[in-house]
Motif scaffolding. Structure first.
Motif, PDB file in Angstrom:
ATOM      1  N   GLU A  96    -142.483 -25.128  90.481  1.00 56.46           N
ATOM      2  CA  GLU A  96    -141.979 -25.461  91.812  1.00 56.46           C
ATOM      3  C   GLU A  96    -143.130 -25.414  92.811  1.00 56.46           C
ATOM      4  O   GLU A  96    -144.034 -24.583  92.689  1.00 56.46           O
ATOM      5  N   ALA A  97    -143.084 -26.302  93.793  1.00 61.56           N
ATOM      6  CA  ALA A  97    -144.077 -26.313  94.865  1.00 61.56           C
ATOM      7  C   ALA A  97    -143.353 -26.485  96.192  1.00 61.56           C
ATOM      8  O   ALA A  97    -142.307 -27.137  96.258  1.00 61.56           O
ATOM      9  N   SER A  98    -143.925 -25.908  97.262  1.00 63.01           N
ATOM     10  CA  SER A  98    -143.269 -25.953  98.559  1.00 63.01           C
ATOM     11  C   SER A  98    -143.950 -26.908  99.540  1.00 63.01           C
ATOM     12  O   SER A  98    -143.507 -27.029 100.678  1.00 63.01           O
ATOM     13  N   ASP A  99    -145.016 -27.576  99.120  1.00 61.14           N
ATOM     14  CA  ASP A  99    -145.667 -28.556  99.980  1.00 61.14           C
ATOM     15  C   ASP A  99    -146.424 -29.564  99.124  1.00 61.14           C
ATOM     16  O   ASP A  99    -146.635 -29.350  97.924  1.00 61.14           O
ATOM     17  N   GLY A 100    -146.840 -30.649  99.759  1.00 70.46           N
ATOM     18  CA  GLY A 100    -147.475 -31.731  99.021  1.00 70.46           C
ATOM     19  C   GLY A 100    -148.798 -31.374  98.395  1.00 70.46           C
ATOM     20  O   GLY A 100    -149.094 -31.787  97.266  1.00 70.46           O
ATOM     21  N   ASN A 101    -149.622 -30.610  99.093  1.00 66.30           N
ATOM     22  CA  ASN A 101    -150.922 -30.224  98.542  1.00 66.30           C
ATOM     23  C   ASN A 101    -150.765 -29.403  97.270  1.00 66.30           C
ATOM     24  O   ASN A 101    -151.450 -29.627  96.265  1.00 66.30           O
ATOM     25  N   THR A 102    -149.855 -28.425  97.326  1.00 64.51           N
ATOM     26  CA  THR A 102    -149.610 -27.586  96.151  1.00 64.51           C
ATOM     27  C   THR A 102    -149.054 -28.415  95.006  1.00 64.51           C
ATOM     28  O   THR A 102    -149.397 -28.205  93.839  1.00 64.51           O
ATOM     29  N   ALA A 103    -148.203 -29.376  95.343  1.00 61.82           N
ATOM     30  CA  ALA A 103    -147.612 -30.231  94.311  1.00 61.82           C
ATOM     31  C   ALA A 103    -148.685 -30.992  93.548  1.00 61.82           C
ATOM     32  O   ALA A 103    -148.659 -31.061  92.311  1.00 61.82           O
ATOM     33  N   VAL A 104    -149.636 -31.568  94.275  1.00 62.20           N
ATOM     34  CA  VAL A 104    -150.702 -32.341  93.629  1.00 62.20           C
ATOM     35  C   VAL A 104    -151.540 -31.439  92.728  1.00 62.20           C
ATOM     36  O   VAL A 104    -151.887 -31.803  91.598  1.00 62.20           O
ATOM     37  N   SER A 105    -151.858 -30.230  93.214  1.00 63.19           N
ATOM     38  CA  SER A 105    -152.650 -29.282  92.434  1.00 63.19           C
ATOM     39  C   SER A 105    -151.903 -28.841  91.175  1.00 63.19           C
ATOM     40  O   SER A 105    -152.475 -28.812  90.077  1.00 63.19           O
ATOM     41  N   MET A 106    -150.613 -28.509  91.332  1.00 64.44           N
ATOM     42  CA  MET A 106    -149.822 -28.055  90.181  1.00 64.44           C
ATOM     43  C   MET A 106    -149.621 -29.171  89.168  1.00 64.44           C
ATOM     44  O   MET A 106    -149.624 -28.937  87.953  1.00 64.44           O
ATOM     45  N   ALA A 107    -149.431 -30.392  89.655  1.00 63.56           N
ATOM     46  CA  ALA A 107    -149.236 -31.515  88.737  1.00 63.56           C
ATOM     47  C   ALA A 107    -150.457 -31.741  87.871  1.00 63.56           C
ATOM     48  O   ALA A 107    -150.348 -32.086  86.691  1.00 63.56           O
ATOM     49  N   ALA A 108    -151.644 -31.520  88.431  1.00 62.27           N
ATOM     50  CA  ALA A 108    -152.879 -31.683  87.662  1.00 62.27           C
ATOM     51  C   ALA A 108    -152.963 -30.667  86.540  1.00 62.27           C
ATOM     52  O   ALA A 108    -153.503 -30.951  85.463  1.00 62.27           O
ATOM     53  N   THR A 109    -152.424 -29.465  86.794  1.00 64.77           N
ATOM     54  CA  THR A 109    -152.468 -28.401  85.796  1.00 64.77           C
ATOM     55  C   THR A 109    -151.322 -28.507  84.796  1.00 64.77           C
ATOM     56  O   THR A 109    -151.525 -28.411  83.579  1.00 64.77           O
ATOM     57  N   LEU A 110    -150.103 -28.727  85.309  1.00 66.86           N
ATOM     58  CA  LEU A 110    -148.909 -28.702  84.457  1.00 66.86           C
ATOM     59  C   LEU A 110    -148.650 -30.034  83.758  1.00 66.86           C
ATOM     60  O   LEU A 110    -147.995 -30.066  82.717  1.00 66.86           O
ATOM     61  N   ARG A 111    -149.141 -31.123  84.368  1.00 66.45           N
ATOM     62  CA  ARG A 111    -148.918 -32.473  83.844  1.00 66.45           C
ATOM     63  C   ARG A 111    -147.451 -32.720  83.500  1.00 66.45           C
ATOM     64  O   ARG A 111    -147.105 -33.033  82.358  1.00 66.45           O
ATOM     65  N   PRO A 112    -146.564 -32.587  84.488  1.00 66.41           N
ATOM     66  CA  PRO A 112    -145.138 -32.824  84.232  1.00 66.41           C
ATOM     67  C   PRO A 112    -144.861 -34.300  83.965  1.00 66.41           C
ATOM     68  O   PRO A 112    -145.637 -35.176  84.364  1.00 66.41           O
ATOM     69  N   ASP A 113    -143.757 -34.561  83.292  1.00 67.37           N
ATOM     70  CA  ASP A 113    -143.348 -35.947  83.070  1.00 67.37           C
ATOM     71  C   ASP A 113    -142.828 -36.563  84.369  1.00 67.37           C
ATOM     72  O   ASP A 113    -143.064 -37.732  84.646  1.00 67.37           O
ATOM     73  N   VAL A 114    -142.091 -35.746  85.123  1.00 64.67           N
ATOM     74  CA  VAL A 114    -141.426 -36.232  86.336  1.00 64.67           C
ATOM     75  C   VAL A 114    -141.645 -35.240  87.462  1.00 64.67           C
ATOM     76  O   VAL A 114    -141.648 -34.023  87.241  1.00 64.67           O
ATOM     77  N   VAL A 115    -141.819 -35.754  88.677  1.00 63.45           N
ATOM     78  CA  VAL A 115    -141.879 -34.915  89.872  1.00 63.45           C
ATOM     79  C   VAL A 115    -140.719 -35.302  90.780  1.00 63.45           C
ATOM     80  O   VAL A 115    -140.562 -36.479  91.123  1.00 63.45           O
ATOM     81  N   LEU A 116    -139.893 -34.318  91.142  1.00 54.84           N
ATOM     82  CA  LEU A 116    -138.863 -34.523  92.155  1.00 54.84           C
ATOM     83  C   LEU A 116    -139.490 -34.161  93.488  1.00 54.84           C
ATOM     84  O   LEU A 116    -139.815 -32.997  93.715  1.00 54.84           O
ATOM     85  N   MET A 117    -139.640 -35.111  94.366  1.00 58.59           N
ATOM     86  CA  MET A 117    -140.471 -34.948  95.560  1.00 58.59           C
ATOM     87  C   MET A 117    -139.672 -35.069  96.852  1.00 58.59           C
ATOM     88  O   MET A 117    -139.069 -36.105  97.130  1.00 58.59           O
ATOM     89  N   ASP A 118    -139.682 -33.997  97.658  1.00 61.21           N
ATOM     90  CA  ASP A 118    -139.089 -34.050  98.986  1.00 61.21           C
ATOM     91  C   ASP A 118    -139.989 -34.890  99.893  1.00 61.21           C
ATOM     92  O   ASP A 118    -141.175 -35.085  99.610  1.00 61.21           O
ATOM     93  N   ILE A 119    -139.432 -35.388 101.005  1.00 59.88           N
ATOM     94  CA  ILE A 119    -140.220 -36.194 101.938  1.00 59.88           C
ATOM     95  C   ILE A 119    -140.918 -35.335 102.979  1.00 59.88           C
ATOM     96  O   ILE A 119    -142.141 -35.299 103.077  1.00 59.88           O
TER      97      ILE A 119
END
Length: 227
Positions: free
Chosen positions: A35-58
């Protein structure tokens, strides 16, 4: 893709993240990777976790969902992004899709629709809820009414010309796609297998030089196929 579909949930409200986690983890084929609470963290976590799908708030602090979606699309291993928001605004839809999102759902979507969107995205199938698709196409209808007649007629003529490359069956599939139907629903409506529906859609996108289903739906609208 792993045996289970891995999902990264991105939302600045912890209660929303908790609700989404509960819904997604109730599905046997989906797991929440983080889980991430902001866009910057989401991008960083996605690079590490490599999820198949990201559910993204606006709307989020530090970097909003649209900015994060654009950055994820340029990453080495871009995940499939489904934008999830309470803000039912067409500009968000168009911008999100332009930045690489493959789906767009409102936060009042049912649990079934949410899990279906994740599965659809994981397969690489763009998905918009029928409600959002109708609103988006209505937005373009209003745009047409606000344009000068010659501009609208020229765009319609160009769209009709592009649709001439399609077979009769592909036009049927495109009309169903334009209503916001999923591959499963298109297959049921047109009495074909889901694999056949997916093949038709792939060919339609190629023939129309469209990068996603929404672009194809808009072309169908301009050509009058959805009238």
């Amino acid at each position: 893709m792993s045996e289970k579909i891995s999902v990264l949930i991105v939302d600045d409200e912890w209660m929303v993240r908790s609700m989404l986690r509960t819904i997604l983890e109730s599905a046997p084929d989906i797991t929440v990777a983080g889980e991430a609470s902001d866009g910057n963290t989401a991008v960083s976590m996605a690079a590490t976790l490599r999820p198949d799908v990201v559910l993204m708030d606006i709307r989020m602090p530090r970097a909003d969902g649209l900015t994060a979606t654009e950055r994820l699309a340029r990453s080495a291993h871009p995940p499939h992004v489904v934008v999830l928001t309470t803000f039912d605004l067409d500009d968000y839809v168009r911008t999100a899709l332009h930045h690489g999102a493959v789906g767009f759902l409102l936060k009042d979507a049912t649990a079934h629709d949410m899990t279906a969107a994740v599965r659809s995205a994981a397969r690489g199938d763009a998905m918009l809820s029928p409600k959002v698709t109708r609103r988006l196409l209505r937005h373009f209808t209003e745009d047409d009414e606000g344009r000068r007649g010659t501009q609208t007629e020229q765009r319609a003529a160009e769209a009709r010309q592009r649709l001439q490359a399609l077979t009769a069956k592909e036009r049927e599939v495109l009309a169903a796609l334009g209503k916001g139907l999923s591959n499963t629903d298109i297959a049921a409506a047109l009495r074909m297998s889901e694999a056949t529906a997916k093949t038709h859609i792939s060919r339609i996108l190629t023939k129309l030089s469209a990068t996603n289903r929404v672009q194809a739906a808009i072309l169908a609208h301009h050509a009058g196929l959805l009238d």
